[in-house]
Design an enzyme around this catalytic site. Sequence first.
Site, mmCIF file in Angstrom:
data_model
loop_
_atom_site.group_PDB
_atom_site.id
_atom_site.type_symbol
_atom_site.label_atom_id
_atom_site.label_comp_id
_atom_site.label_asym_id
_atom_site.label_seq_id
_atom_site.Cartn_x
_atom_site.Cartn_y
_atom_site.Cartn_z
ATOM 1 N N LYS A 173 4.569 44.880 -12.783
ATOM 2 C CA LYS A 173 3.226 44.338 -13.015
ATOM 3 C C LYS A 173 2.300 45.447 -13.502
ATOM 4 C CE LYS A 173 -0.421 43.581 -10.386
ATOM 5 N NZ LYS A 173 -1.490 43.756 -11.384
ATOM 6 N N CYS A 282 -5.405 60.760 -13.467
ATOM 7 C CA CYS A 282 -5.276 61.229 -12.082
ATOM 8 C C CYS A 282 -5.188 62.745 -12.024
ATOM 9 C CB CYS A 282 -4.061 60.590 -11.434
ATOM 10 S SG CYS A 282 -2.570 60.878 -12.379
HETATM 11 P P1 NAD Z 1 -5.539 50.102 -8.058
HETATM 12 O O1 NAD Z 1 -4.934 50.630 -6.807
HETATM 13 O O2 NAD Z 1 -6.745 49.271 -7.972
HETATM 14 O O3 NAD Z 1 -4.485 49.202 -8.865
HETATM 15 C C1 NAD Z 1 -3.229 49.706 -9.282
HETATM 16 C C2 NAD Z 1 -2.272 48.541 -9.455
HETATM 17 O O4 NAD Z 1 -2.032 47.953 -8.184
HETATM 18 C C3 NAD Z 1 -2.786 47.412 -10.354
HETATM 19 O O5 NAD Z 1 -1.709 46.876 -11.086
HETATM 20 C C4 NAD Z 1 -3.291 46.402 -9.332
HETATM 21 O O6 NAD Z 1 -3.295 45.084 -9.810
HETATM 22 C C5 NAD Z 1 -2.281 46.567 -8.226
HETATM 23 N N1 NAD Z 1 -2.724 46.148 -6.895
HETATM 24 C C6 NAD Z 1 -3.990 46.113 -6.411
HETATM 25 N N2 NAD Z 1 -3.984 45.640 -5.146
HETATM 26 C C7 NAD Z 1 -2.695 45.406 -4.823
HETATM 27 C C8 NAD Z 1 -2.040 44.911 -3.657
HETATM 28 N N3 NAD Z 1 -2.713 44.584 -2.569
HETATM 29 N N4 NAD Z 1 -0.705 44.796 -3.673
HETATM 30 C C9 NAD Z 1 0.008 45.156 -4.766
HETATM 31 N N5 NAD Z 1 -0.546 45.597 -5.904
HETATM 32 C C10 NAD Z 1 -1.890 45.734 -5.929
HETATM 33 O O7 NAD Z 1 -5.753 51.354 -8.994
HETATM 34 P P2 NAD Z 1 -6.458 51.387 -10.407
HETATM 35 O O8 NAD Z 1 -7.929 51.271 -10.187
HETATM 36 O O9 NAD Z 1 -5.760 50.472 -11.335
HETATM 37 O O10 NAD Z 1 -6.108 52.879 -10.890
HETATM 38 C C11 NAD Z 1 -6.876 53.986 -10.601
HETATM 39 C C12 NAD Z 1 -6.239 54.794 -9.485
HETATM 40 O O11 NAD Z 1 -4.915 55.151 -9.837
HETATM 41 C C13 NAD Z 1 -6.947 56.089 -9.233
HETATM 42 O O12 NAD Z 1 -7.096 56.283 -7.850
HETATM 43 C C14 NAD Z 1 -5.997 57.140 -9.798
HETATM 44 O O13 NAD Z 1 -6.100 58.420 -9.233
HETATM 45 C C15 NAD Z 1 -4.688 56.518 -9.524
HETATM 46 N N6 NAD Z 1 -3.661 57.085 -10.392
HETATM 47 C C16 NAD Z 1 -2.733 57.927 -9.831
HETATM 48 C C17 NAD Z 1 -1.748 58.504 -10.623
HETATM 49 C C18 NAD Z 1 -0.715 59.420 -10.043
HETATM 50 O O14 NAD Z 1 0.277 59.657 -10.687
HETATM 51 N N7 NAD Z 1 -0.898 59.945 -8.839
HETATM 52 C C19 NAD Z 1 -1.715 58.205 -11.995
HETATM 53 C C20 NAD Z 1 -2.679 57.361 -12.518
HETATM 54 C C21 NAD Z 1 -3.653 56.793 -11.703
#
Ligand code: NAD
Length: 482
Positions: A173, A282
Site C-alpha cells: 500500500k 527522513c
Molecule cells: P504515516 O505514518 O502517516 O503514513 C505512512 C504509511 O502508513 C501510509 O501509507 C499510511 O497510509 C499508512 N498508515 C497510516 N496509519 C496506518 C495504520 N494505522 N496502519 C497501517 N498503515 C497505516 O507517514 P507519512 O506522513 O506518510 O510519512 C512521513 C513520515 O515518514 C515521517 O515521519 C518520515 O520521517 C518518515 N519516513 C521515514 C523514512 C525512513 O526510512 N526512516 C523514510 C521516509 C519517511
Amino acid sequence: MESILNYINGELRPSVSGQWLDNVDPSCGAVYSRIVASASEDVSAAVAAAEQAFPAWSALKAEARAACLNRMADLMEAKMEALAADESRDSGKPLALARRMDIPRAIDNFRFFAAAATQFSAESHYTSPELFNYTLRQPLGVVGCISPWNLPLYLFTWKIAPALAAGCCVVAKPSEITPMTAFRLAQIAQEAGLPPGVLNIIHGTGPDAGSAIVSHPRIKAISFTGGTKTGAGIAAVAAPMFKKLSLELGGKNPTVIFDDADFDLALSTAVRASFTNQGQICLCGSRILVEASIYPKFRDAFVARVQQLKVGNPQHADTDIGALVGKAHFEKVLQYIELAKQEGGKLLCGGNAAQPVPGGYYLNPTVIEGLPQQCRTNMEEIFGPVVTLQSFRDETEALELANATEYGLAAGVWTSNVNRAHRFAHRLQMGIVWVNCWLERDLRTPFGGVKSSGVGREGGWEAMRFFTEPKNVGVKIVLNPE
Ligand code: NAD
C-alpha cells in the site's frame, strides 16, 4: 478524471465498497484524480491472490525472478519521463528532482534486487568431520509493504523489489496522499507479464486499508516506512501476532560542522541536506550544529545561500523548492514555525507561505536560531523546509546535542580531522553517519535507524534476510560404516 484502481490478482479493480478518495495536486490545490478507498475485503482478496501465486513464484529459479524484475525496470526506464511527471504532480516535488532522483532510484531498486536474487545463497557450516549444518533461506510467504508520501515510488519499490526477489508475494500500500506512481507500477507489472497475484497493490487510508494489511493473520511480515507514532501502532498490532517487522520511522537529524571542515563544501551540502524535496526526506539534516568559532561566518553564509533558493512551480526547470505535499502537512509545518517563535527562536529567513502558483502549498525555506536543544522545535520532527542553527563549544558538547533527541536515524559530520571523524561516528547514536557528505547511498549498506527511528534494517542482504526465514539443517555423517 483518472481513477486509481487496486491491482489484485493481475487485474485493475475498484474497491469492494465502491468508495473513493480525492487525489490532490499540491502545486495548485486542485483535485485531479480519484483513488479507490479500500478496506479489509480488498486486502483479503489481495492476500488470497498472493497465497495462490506463492508456490509457483517461490519455486521459480532465481534467474527467472530476476528476469521479471529486470523487465519491470526496463519498462520503468522506457517511461521515465511520464513517471517523473506523475511523481512531481502527485507530490509537489520539482520535476527535475523526480527525474534526477526518485525515478532513477526506483529503477535501480529493481535492478539491484534482481541481481541480489541471483547472488543470495544458503550458508553452510562445517562443524566437524561427522557433522555439517546448512541454513536454508526460505521466502516468508505473503508479506505486507506500506510506504509514505515523501519519496513515493522510490520507497515503495525499495520494499517491493527485495520481497519479490526473495520469492515472497506482496500486498503493498502506498500513501493515499501520493498513490499515482504506485498505480503506474501496477500497469507496468501487467505489461511486464508479472504472474497474477505475485504483486498486489491496494490503495486507501492507513486506518482502513493499511491496518487491514497489518492485522491480516496470513500476512507474515510487515515492512513499514512512515511516522514513529504510526510505527508504534503497527508494532502493537503485529508483535502479538509474531509477525516479522521492519520499521523505518522518523528522524531529527543533526548536521555537525567543526571549524576544521571544508567550509564551502560543508555549506553547500548543508543547504542541500536541509531543503532537498522541501525538507521532506527522513534523512534531511534539520538541526545544524556549528562550532562556535565559525558560527557567525557559517550562519551568515548559510542564510545568504538559502535566500537564493527559488520557491516555484514544480514544473519549472529553475525551481529549487516545490510545494509541500498537502494542506494538512503545510499547516502542520506552519504551526511548528509559530511554535519556534513562541519558544524564543529568531527567524533568520523564511517563516511564511509563498505563492508561485495560486492554491498551492508553498513555504519559503526557513532558518531559525537562538533556541536551546531542549525545546519542541529542536526535539520533534517537522519534516518540512525548516532548520535550526545551534553552536557548540567542543566535541563533547557537539555529541551531547547530536544525540539529544529520541530519534537516531542519520547524522552528518564535517571535519578534516580523520581521528575525530571516526571517533565521533563511533559515538553517535544513529543508524547512518555521513562524514563530509550527505545522501551518498550504496544500496548494499544497511539502511535504518535506532531509538525511535525504527527497528531493523533495509538494503542489501539485510532486506533479503528480512524477507526470508532461516532454517538450519544439521546433518550427521557416519564416517565408519560397519
Ligand atoms: P504515516 O505514518 O502517516 O503514513 C505512512 C504509511 O502508513 C501510509 O501509507 C499510511 O497510509 C499508512 N498508515 C497510516 N496509519 C496506518 C495504520 N494505522 N496502519 C497501517 N498503515 C497505516 O507517514 P507519512 O506522513 O506518510 O510519512 C512521513 C513520515 O515518514 C515521517 O515521519 C518520515 O520521517 C518518515 N519516513 C521515514 C523514512 C525512513 O526510512 N526512516 C523514510 C521516509 C519517511
